[in-house]
Structures are given as structure tokens and as C-alpha cells.
Design an enzyme around this catalytic site. Structure first.
Site, PDB file in Angstrom:
ATOM      1  N   GLU A 131      -0.779  -5.420   8.950  1.00  0.00           N
ATOM      2  CA  GLU A 131       0.110  -4.748   9.896  1.00  0.00           C
ATOM      3  C   GLU A 131      -0.375  -4.948  11.330  1.00  0.00           C
ATOM      4  OE1 GLU A 131       0.586  -0.606   8.919  1.00  0.00           O
ATOM      5  OE2 GLU A 131       1.259  -1.044   6.877  1.00  0.00           O
TER       6      GLU A 131
ATOM      7  N   ASP B 190      -1.035  -6.209   0.109  1.00  0.00           N
ATOM      8  CA  ASP B 190      -1.339  -5.552   1.384  1.00  0.00           C
ATOM      9  C   ASP B 190      -2.835  -5.375   1.551  1.00  0.00           C
ATOM     10  OD1 ASP B 190       0.925  -5.042   2.858  1.00  0.00           O
ATOM     11  OD2 ASP B 190       1.340  -3.110   1.921  1.00  0.00           O
TER      12      ASP B 190
ATOM     13  N   LYS C 269      -0.967  -9.368   3.321  1.00  0.00           N
ATOM     14  CA  LYS C 269      -0.129  -8.888   4.431  1.00  0.00           C
ATOM     15  C   LYS C 269      -0.947  -7.923   5.280  1.00  0.00           C
ATOM     16  CE  LYS C 269       3.524  -5.963   3.771  1.00  0.00           C
ATOM     17  NZ  LYS C 269       3.133  -4.732   4.496  1.00  0.00           N
TER      18      LYS C 269
ATOM     19  N   ASP D 180       0.834  -1.208   0.000  1.00  0.00           N
ATOM     20  CA  ASP D 180       0.000   0.000   0.000  1.00  0.00           C
ATOM     21  C   ASP D 180       0.872   1.263   0.000  1.00  0.00           C
ATOM     22  OD1 ASP D 180       0.837  -0.155   2.603  1.00  0.00           O
ATOM     23  OD2 ASP D 180      -1.158   0.005   3.502  1.00  0.00           O
ATOM     24  N   SER D 181       2.195   1.055  -0.035  1.00  0.00           N
ATOM     25  CA  SER D 181       3.111   2.180  -0.258  1.00  0.00           C
ATOM     26  C   SER D 181       2.801   2.836  -1.599  1.00  0.00           C
ATOM     27  CB  SER D 181       4.570   1.704  -0.244  1.00  0.00           C
ATOM     28  OG  SER D 181       4.752   0.620  -1.137  1.00  0.00           O
TER      29      SER D 181
ATOM     30  N   GLU E 226       9.867  -3.661  10.035  1.00  0.00           N
ATOM     31  CA  GLU E 226      10.160  -2.335   9.488  1.00  0.00           C
ATOM     32  C   GLU E 226      10.785  -1.417  10.542  1.00  0.00           C
ATOM     33  OE1 GLU E 226       7.160  -0.668   6.960  1.00  0.00           O
ATOM     34  OE2 GLU E 226       8.186   1.263   6.835  1.00  0.00           O
TER      35      GLU E 226
HETATM   36  O1  KIV Z   1       3.608  -1.032   1.524  1.00  0.00           O
HETATM   37  C1  KIV Z   1       4.710  -1.547   1.317  1.00  0.00           C
HETATM   38  O2  KIV Z   1       5.295  -1.437   0.225  1.00  0.00           O
HETATM   39  C2  KIV Z   1       5.303  -2.324   2.394  1.00  0.00           C
HETATM   40  C3  KIV Z   1       6.752  -2.680   2.297  1.00  0.00           C
HETATM   41  C4  KIV Z   1       7.633  -1.538   2.107  1.00  0.00           C
HETATM   42  C5  KIV Z   1       7.168  -3.558   3.392  1.00  0.00           C
HETATM   43  O3  KIV Z   1       4.643  -2.643   3.317  1.00  0.00           O
END
Ligand code: KIV
Length: 258
Positions: free
Chosen positions: A112, A81, A110, A42-43, A177
Site C-alpha cells: 500500500e 498482501d 501487494k 490482509d482484509s 480503492e
Molecule cells: O486486503 C484486501 O483484501 C485488499 C483488497 C480488498 C483490495 O487489499
């Protein structure tokens, strides 16, 4: 268990796990050649949309980008994510995780967090959703400045306990992280699933970076980002040449015309 996940688990204490982000087909094709895990992170909210927080990323954003990534991913494990507020309770999390898996054909999600999302992770795994964990700095939870984690005894012990908890629930790997090197080392040695570090030292079993950052497409001053190549320069060179040839009317020549 998914064969690719089995392979990743076997890398523990043998060879490093390579994880990279991709948000579209063209990047995914390149990343897939080198990575064990292709992560649709989600970056993408900050990298592609200039959002000041990943909290603005929606489920629809993640699904659309992931569909494109799926076209390019052939051999690596594709992980997506789950965005902010899409896993607030067990039932909502399962509905959304199933939607992500069904619509994007990814192989895992994924999430958090640690203690706070125990029952959610447990429920997803019980319902056969493969889950990758994420501890330390949690972009979906932070307000204000990015700070490293695992400095104090209390933080260190909490992170170790959360890692052990996630392992016991059945997650197959954990992203760490911005965790102090010594703490990341302790976590890595306390669990038998791979830890994937980002800004958390080389003690981790693997590493992840945002691909746009490492190739120099995205400008960032984050400490853990190393620019391995400056692809922006190359793109600029190509576009300048194109512009010049168009201005001179030397492009398109006969070769490129019907
Ligand atoms: O959102 C993302 O790209 C991430 C990674 C940088 C671990 O969670």
C-alpha cells in the site's frame, strides 16, 4: 516476466481484469476458476478475525492462509498482501517479500502506498519481486472513518502522479480503492498498466472485491460491496436439515454408517 502477469498486462483496453480474495483452499478453488488474480488480502484480519484494523495482521497470519490458498490456486496469478510494518525499509521489505514468495509459492506481493514507499518498491522490483500497487484509501494507514479519495484537485493530481510513479518503477497493476470515478478514469487513462478498482467506478481496467462479502458470508455495510448471492442462507438451510435428522436419529442411516 511471469506469463500470467504478461496476460494481465495485455488485458488493458481489451477486457476487464477479474480479481477476488481468498483466504483458504476451498474458496481459492472456486475463485481460481473465474479470476485472473487471486489475492490473499490482509482484509482477512477484519473478515476472519474481527480486527478493527488490518494493522493487527501479522506476516505469520498471511503466510499460513496463503499456504492453504496455494493448494486451491492453479491458473490465476496468486498475489499476497504484505502486512503492516513488514516493509518499513528496503532491506526488511526484501527479506519479508522473499519469505512470503518462498514459503507460500505465490507469484507477487501487494504493497500500500505511493511516494512514501518509492524506494521500497524500486528495491523489490530490482530484486525480481513482482509487485502490485495499492493507492487511494489505504487500510493500513487510515485512522478513523473510511473516506473516498481523489475529490480535490490536489488529491487528484497526487494520485495521478503516484500511479505514474508506480508504473515507472515496474509494478504490473494498481488497486485503486475508494477513488472518485472521474479521478479513477483519469488515472486509468494516464497509465499503461491495469487499474483494479474497489469502490472506484467501472472506469477501472478491472475490479476486486472481498469474496466473503460478495457471497454474503461476511456482513458489512460498506458502500462498494454488492451481495451477489446469499450463501449464508444456504449454509443455514443445510445445517438445520442436518440437525433435524440427527435429532430424529434418521442420520446417519445405513448408507452413511460402517
Ligand atoms: O486486503 C484486501 O483484501 C485488499 C483488497 C480488498 C483490495 O487489499
Amino acid at each position: 516476466m511471469n506469463k500470467k502477469i504478461k496476460k494481465i498486462l495485455k488485458k488493458k483496453n481489451k477486457s476487464k481484469v477479474i480479481c477476488l480474495t481468498a483466504y483458504s483452499k476451498n474458496f481459492a478453488e472456486i475463485v481460481d476458476k473465474h479470476a485472473d488474480i487471486t489475492l490473499v488480502g490482509d482484509s482477512l484480519g477484519s473478515v476472519l478475525y474481527n480486527y478493527d484494523t488490518t494493522r493487527k495482521v501479522t506476516l505469520e497470519n498471511m503466510i499460513e492462509h496463503s499456504k492453504s490458498v496455494r493448494i486451491g490456486v492453479k491458473k490465476s496469478l496468486m498475489v499476497v498482501d504484505m502486512p503492516y510494518q513488514t516493509y518499513q525499509n528496503k532491506r526488511q521489505a526484501l527479506i519479508n517479500a522473499r519469505k512470503i514468495l518462498k514459503e507460500t509459492k505465490c507469484e507477487a506481493v501487494k504493497l500500500e502506498g505511493g511516494f512514501k514507499i518509492k524506494s521500497i518498491v524500486e528495491y523489490l522490483i530490482k530484486n525480481k519481486i513482482p509487485v502490485m500497487g495499492h493507492l487511494g484509501l489505504l487500510p493500513q494507514s487510515i485512522k478513523g472513518k473510511f473516506k473516498s479519495k481523489g475529490k480535490t484537485e490536489r488529491e487528484k493530481n497526487k494520485l495521478i502522479s503516484e500511479s505514474k510513479l508506480l508504473e515507472s518503477l515496474g509494478v504490473f497493476a494498481i488497486v485503486l480503492e475508494c477513488i472518485r470515478g472521474k479521478t479513477a478514469d483519469l488515472i486509468t487513462k494516464s497509465i499503461s498498466i491495469p487499474t483494479i478498482g474497489i469502490g472506484s467506478s467501472a472506469h477501472c481496467d478491472g475490479q476486486v472485491l472481498v469474496t466473503d462479502d460478495l457471497v454474503g458470508l461476511n456482513s458489512t455495510s460498506i458502500k462498494f460491496v454488492k451481495k451477489f448471492v446469499n450463501i449464508k442462507k444456504e449454509i443455514n438451510r443445510g445445517i438445520k436439515k442436518y440437525k433435524l435428522e440427527v435429532l430424529k436419529s434418521s442420520f446417519p442411516s445405513k448408507k452413511y454408517s460402517y
